[in-house]
Design a protein around this motif. Structure first.
Motif, PDB file in Angstrom:
ATOM      1  N   PRO A 111     -21.133  -2.100  -8.404  1.00  0.00           N
ATOM      2  CA  PRO A 111     -20.980  -3.405  -7.483  1.00  0.00           C
ATOM      3  C   PRO A 111     -19.783  -4.225  -7.706  1.00  0.00           C
ATOM      4  CG  PRO A 111     -22.885  -3.611  -9.086  1.00  0.00           C
ATOM      5  CD  PRO A 111     -22.435  -2.305  -9.166  1.00  0.00           C
ATOM      6  N   GLN A 112     -19.206  -4.070  -8.794  1.00  0.00           N
ATOM      7  CA  GLN A 112     -17.972  -4.753  -9.474  1.00  0.00           C
ATOM      8  C   GLN A 112     -17.030  -4.289  -8.706  1.00  0.00           C
ATOM      9  OE1 GLN A 112     -18.064  -7.768 -11.635  1.00  0.00           O
ATOM     10  NE2 GLN A 112     -16.212  -7.880 -10.393  1.00  0.00           N
ATOM     11  N   LYS A 113     -16.801  -3.077  -8.363  1.00  0.00           N
ATOM     12  CA  LYS A 113     -15.802  -2.352  -7.432  1.00  0.00           C
ATOM     13  C   LYS A 113     -15.869  -2.999  -6.224  1.00  0.00           C
ATOM     14  CE  LYS A 113     -13.839   2.051  -6.020  1.00  0.00           C
ATOM     15  NZ  LYS A 113     -13.962   3.627  -5.883  1.00  0.00           N
ATOM     16  N   TRP A 114     -16.934  -2.963  -5.540  1.00  0.00           N
ATOM     17  CA  TRP A 114     -17.311  -3.732  -4.073  1.00  0.00           C
ATOM     18  C   TRP A 114     -16.920  -5.038  -4.157  1.00  0.00           C
ATOM     19  CZ3 TRP A 114     -23.157  -1.754  -3.342  1.00  0.00           C
ATOM     20  CH2 TRP A 114     -22.941  -0.203  -3.426  1.00  0.00           C
ATOM     21  N   VAL A 118     -14.054  -6.688  -1.657  1.00  0.00           N
ATOM     22  CA  VAL A 118     -14.212  -7.540  -0.389  1.00  0.00           C
ATOM     23  C   VAL A 118     -13.973  -9.033  -0.817  1.00  0.00           C
ATOM     24  CG1 VAL A 118     -16.135  -5.974   0.234  1.00  0.00           C
ATOM     25  CG2 VAL A 118     -16.692  -8.063  -1.202  1.00  0.00           C
ATOM     26  N   LYS A 119     -13.908  -9.572  -2.065  1.00  0.00           N
ATOM     27  CA  LYS A 119     -13.362 -10.808  -2.301  1.00  0.00           C
ATOM     28  C   LYS A 119     -11.925 -11.045  -2.000  1.00  0.00           C
ATOM     29  CE  LYS A 119     -13.456 -14.214  -6.050  1.00  0.00           C
ATOM     30  NZ  LYS A 119     -13.775 -14.647  -7.757  1.00  0.00           N
ATOM     31  N   LYS A 120     -11.046 -10.092  -2.218  1.00  0.00           N
ATOM     32  CA  LYS A 120      -9.832 -10.052  -2.024  1.00  0.00           C
ATOM     33  C   LYS A 120      -9.585 -10.254  -0.345  1.00  0.00           C
ATOM     34  CE  LYS A 120      -7.995  -7.962  -5.947  1.00  0.00           C
ATOM     35  NZ  LYS A 120      -7.526  -6.495  -6.650  1.00  0.00           N
ATOM     36  N   ALA A 121     -10.581  -9.472   0.404  1.00  0.00           N
ATOM     37  CA  ALA A 121     -10.330  -9.406   1.854  1.00  0.00           C
ATOM     38  C   ALA A 121     -11.028 -10.623   2.266  1.00  0.00           C
ATOM     39  CB  ALA A 121     -10.971  -8.171   2.342  1.00  0.00           C
ATOM     40  N   GLY A 122     -11.293 -11.639   1.462  1.00  0.00           N
ATOM     41  CA  GLY A 122     -11.717 -13.029   2.142  1.00  0.00           C
ATOM     42  C   GLY A 122     -13.347 -13.253   2.400  1.00  0.00           C
ATOM     43  N   GLU A 166     -28.508  -5.682  -9.551  1.00  0.00           N
ATOM     44  CA  GLU A 166     -27.179  -5.607  -9.959  1.00  0.00           C
ATOM     45  C   GLU A 166     -26.321  -6.107  -8.850  1.00  0.00           C
ATOM     46  OE1 GLU A 166     -26.019  -4.298 -12.806  1.00  0.00           O
ATOM     47  OE2 GLU A 166     -28.236  -4.110 -13.238  1.00  0.00           O
ATOM     48  N   ILE A 167     -26.406  -5.841  -7.686  1.00  0.00           N
ATOM     49  CA  ILE A 167     -25.586  -6.442  -6.529  1.00  0.00           C
ATOM     50  C   ILE A 167     -25.622  -7.893  -6.605  1.00  0.00           C
ATOM     51  CG2 ILE A 167     -25.274  -6.768  -3.911  1.00  0.00           C
ATOM     52  CD1 ILE A 167     -26.283  -3.661  -3.963  1.00  0.00           C
ATOM     53  N   LYS A 173     -21.960 -13.839  -9.597  1.00  0.00           N
ATOM     54  CA  LYS A 173     -20.751 -14.151 -10.645  1.00  0.00           C
ATOM     55  C   LYS A 173     -19.530 -14.150 -10.006  1.00  0.00           C
ATOM     56  CE  LYS A 173     -19.998 -10.684 -13.352  1.00  0.00           C
ATOM     57  NZ  LYS A 173     -18.482 -10.094 -12.930  1.00  0.00           N
ATOM     58  N   GLU A 174     -18.887 -13.586  -9.076  1.00  0.00           N
ATOM     59  CA  GLU A 174     -17.869 -13.687  -8.117  1.00  0.00           C
ATOM     60  C   GLU A 174     -17.649 -15.033  -7.129  1.00  0.00           C
ATOM     61  OE1 GLU A 174     -14.991 -12.182  -9.255  1.00  0.00           O
ATOM     62  OE2 GLU A 174     -16.226 -10.926 -10.697  1.00  0.00           O
ATOM     63  N   GLY A 175     -18.748 -15.589  -7.158  1.00  0.00           N
ATOM     64  CA  GLY A 175     -18.670 -16.966  -6.631  1.00  0.00           C
ATOM     65  C   GLY A 175     -19.345 -16.735  -4.925  1.00  0.00           C
ATOM     66  N   PHE A 176     -19.868 -15.569  -4.838  1.00  0.00           N
ATOM     67  CA  PHE A 176     -20.480 -15.434  -3.484  1.00  0.00           C
ATOM     68  C   PHE A 176     -21.928 -16.050  -3.276  1.00  0.00           C
ATOM     69  CE2 PHE A 176     -17.515 -12.007  -3.710  1.00  0.00           C
ATOM     70  CZ  PHE A 176     -17.134 -11.261  -2.628  1.00  0.00           C
ATOM     71  N   LYS A 177     -22.214 -16.598  -2.054  1.00  0.00           N
ATOM     72  CA  LYS A 177     -23.390 -16.782  -1.893  1.00  0.00           C
ATOM     73  C   LYS A 177     -24.452 -15.715  -1.367  1.00  0.00           C
ATOM     74  CE  LYS A 177     -23.386 -21.388   0.477  1.00  0.00           C
ATOM     75  NZ  LYS A 177     -24.344 -21.943  -0.457  1.00  0.00           N
ATOM     76  N   ILE A 178     -25.441 -15.519  -2.025  1.00  0.00           N
ATOM     77  CA  ILE A 178     -26.578 -14.269  -1.971  1.00  0.00           C
ATOM     78  C   ILE A 178     -27.446 -14.235  -0.745  1.00  0.00           C
ATOM     79  CG2 ILE A 178     -27.925 -13.080  -3.311  1.00  0.00           C
ATOM     80  CD1 ILE A 178     -25.013 -13.085  -4.339  1.00  0.00           C
ATOM     81  N   GLY A 179     -27.530 -13.405  -0.093  1.00  0.00           N
ATOM     82  CA  GLY A 179     -28.485 -13.271   1.024  1.00  0.00           C
ATOM     83  C   GLY A 179     -29.291 -11.949   0.870  1.00  0.00           C
ATOM     84  N   ALA A 180     -30.620 -12.200   1.082  1.00  0.00           N
ATOM     85  CA  ALA A 180     -31.461 -10.956   0.967  1.00  0.00           C
ATOM     86  C   ALA A 180     -32.017 -10.500   2.054  1.00  0.00           C
ATOM     87  CB  ALA A 180     -32.393 -11.006  -0.037  1.00  0.00           C
TER      88      ALA A 180
END
Length: 480
Positions: A111-114, A118-122, A166-167, A173-180
């Motif tokens: 999941p770190q690779k993802w 995607v973080k770089k892509a905004g 894990e996701i 940790k990368e600052g994303f909001k999390i949706g389930a």
């Protein structure tokens, strides 16, 4: 996914011809209830700033490279035809489909690779399918053994076996909001599709009013799984509930084709679920999609973009490829098409939830990373016109699309040309609102000075020679 027939394998037009069609499909013409909980209001405002999110459909079905879940549903045989090698009868097919659990071993899951890509892509939030309609849990539920952490599943021996955990942890940790994402119907559950009766369509295959004990067991099962997700997986910002046919019978809109298939009461008790979720996760956004009311905090057009701006919070969920699930040799949209779609969505006040489906090995196709890298380069130059913006009249005028800063002092104008590979014209003329008094103008991504003049309600811009560096769109930023 989906709530509308055939949205999975057929690629819909990216533009609905009218907002009326959106209303028919997603009940947004009336019935939206604005949240009053201050924490929910705050969360929703922050979510509207994010603009670009990642959707991921992933499960055992990726091994066959087929539409997720829907081949189990008899009503949709016409567009999810079962391959003979997967079973010559329906019962055999279901057994083989459910037996995919015993071979699911995505060893390249990282999941770190993802998250890095995607973080770089905004992208700034993620919605992951914790359970789709087939009932296979991509989290460590205690309510069922049909799950990725079961000893029946080879990947259960991997230290990252609880992939939802894990996701969520990695992206958080990368600052994303999390949706389930969570499917309210569960076609694996004997309390939803009771083996006593054959399933006929997507709905429960018995009458819950005739068999209340069985339906109550299913309600308890659903409640308990959602309790697990909202209490054992860290901070969850969005609970994205799919399967809108599981709803109180009185909420059915007879004008919508798929809702006319609902013949029995399927009240899952959203008040009880929503109250529990908010207790576990104060301020959580709840999306009981297509069921208008207090638990549909934003609406979710699928594989489409409304032609006009909407006055309520909304999000278009659209695939990067043609399918929500992994399909070998899928046709991925160009970076130009993705940027054009993003511009159209944010100019209408919405968010873009782009679906990328991991394969059975636990990684994206290589072309996905190419697209994300290309989007990253564009986003690096133009992000100030995208994030933390709101729609601004006239929203869309010919080839021009508008957003504004939340303080109203900055107007962003995007120029698109969908007929070909994008080339910035030498001159652009566009409308600006009469009340807006421009003091400065710049073209994002160009360092040269830009000549411009205002004439009444229009602005004319002459672009320098280095405009050839611009890709996908020209973005003009004006301050007053």
């Amino acid at each position: 996914m989906p709530t509308i027939k055939k949205t999975k394998t057929l690629l819909f037009s990216a533009i609905l011809t009218s907002s009326t069609l959106l209303s028919q499909a997603h009940n947004v013409s009336e019935g939206y209830v604005k949240p009053t909980d201050p924490l929910v209001v705050q969360n929703l405002e922050q979510w509207q700033d994010l603009k670009f999110g990642l959707f991921m459909h992933w499960g055992t079905y990726s091994q066959w490279g087929i539409v997720e879940s829907w081949s189990l549903c008899p009503e949709d045989e016409s567009w999810t035809q079962r391959k003979p090698e997967h079973g010559t009868s329906y019962d055999e097919y279901v057994r083989n489909y459910e037996n995919l659990q015993t071979t699911f071993n995505p060893k390249h899951f990282d999941p770190q690779k993802w998250a890095d890509a995607v973080k770089k892509a905004g992208m700034k939030y993620v919605v992951f399918t914790t359970k789709h309609h087939d009932g296979f849990a991509m989290f460590d539920t205690k309510q069922s053994d049909y799950k990725i952490t079961s000893s029946k599943t080879p990947f259960s021996k991997n230290p990252k076996a609880d992939v939802a955990k894990e996701i969520f942890n990695t992206f958080r940790k990368e600052g994303f909001k999390i949706g389930a994402y969570f499917s309210k119907p569960d076609w694996h559950s004997d309390d939803y599709w009771w083996p006593y009766f054959p399933p006929k369509d997507r709905n429960v295959n018995y009458d819950p009013k005739k068999y209340p004990e069985r339906w109550n067991r299913f309600k308890k099962f659903t409640f308990n799984q959602l309790d697990e997700i909202t209490s054992h997986y860290g901070k969850i910002d969005i609970l994205w509930l799919d399967g809108g046919w599981v709803r109180p019978f009185h909420t059915i809109d007879p004008n919508i084709e798929w809702q006319r298939t609902i013949k029995v009461e399927q009240d899952i008790d959203m008040d009880k679920i929503g109250t529990m979720a908010r207790k576990n996760q104060p301020g959580i956004i709840i999306v009981d999609r297509t069921v208008s009311g207090k638990w549909e905090n934003y609406v979710t057009p699928e594989q489409s973009v409304p032609e006009k701006a909407l006055s309520i919070p909304w999000e278009s969920c659209i695939t990067m490829g043609d399918s929500f699930s992994y399909v070998p040799n899928d046709h991925y949209k160009s970076s130009q098409k993705i940027i054009e779609t993003l511009v159209k969505i944010i100019s209408g006040g919405g968010n873009y939830l782009m679906n990328i489906a991991p394969g059975p090995d636990g990684d994206y196709d290589a072309v996905v990373y190419d697209r994300l890298k290309e989007i990253s380069a564009w986003m690096e130059k133009n992000q100030s016109a995208v994030f933390a913006t709101r729609s601004s009249a006239p929203y869309h005028d010919g080839s021009f699309y508008y957003t504004r800063s939340k303080d109203g002092h900055t107007l962003n104008i995007f120029h698109l040309d969908e007929k070909s590979e994008y080339h910035t014209p030498a001159e652009l003329t566009f409308f600006v609102p009469e009340a807006f008094k421009p003091k400065s103008l710049k073209v994002l991504g160009i360092s040269s000075k830009v000549q411009w003049k205002k004439n009444g309600s229009t602005i004319q811009v002459r672009l320098p020679a280095d405009r050839s560096k611009l890709q996908y769109a020209t973005v003009i930023q004006i301050r007053q």
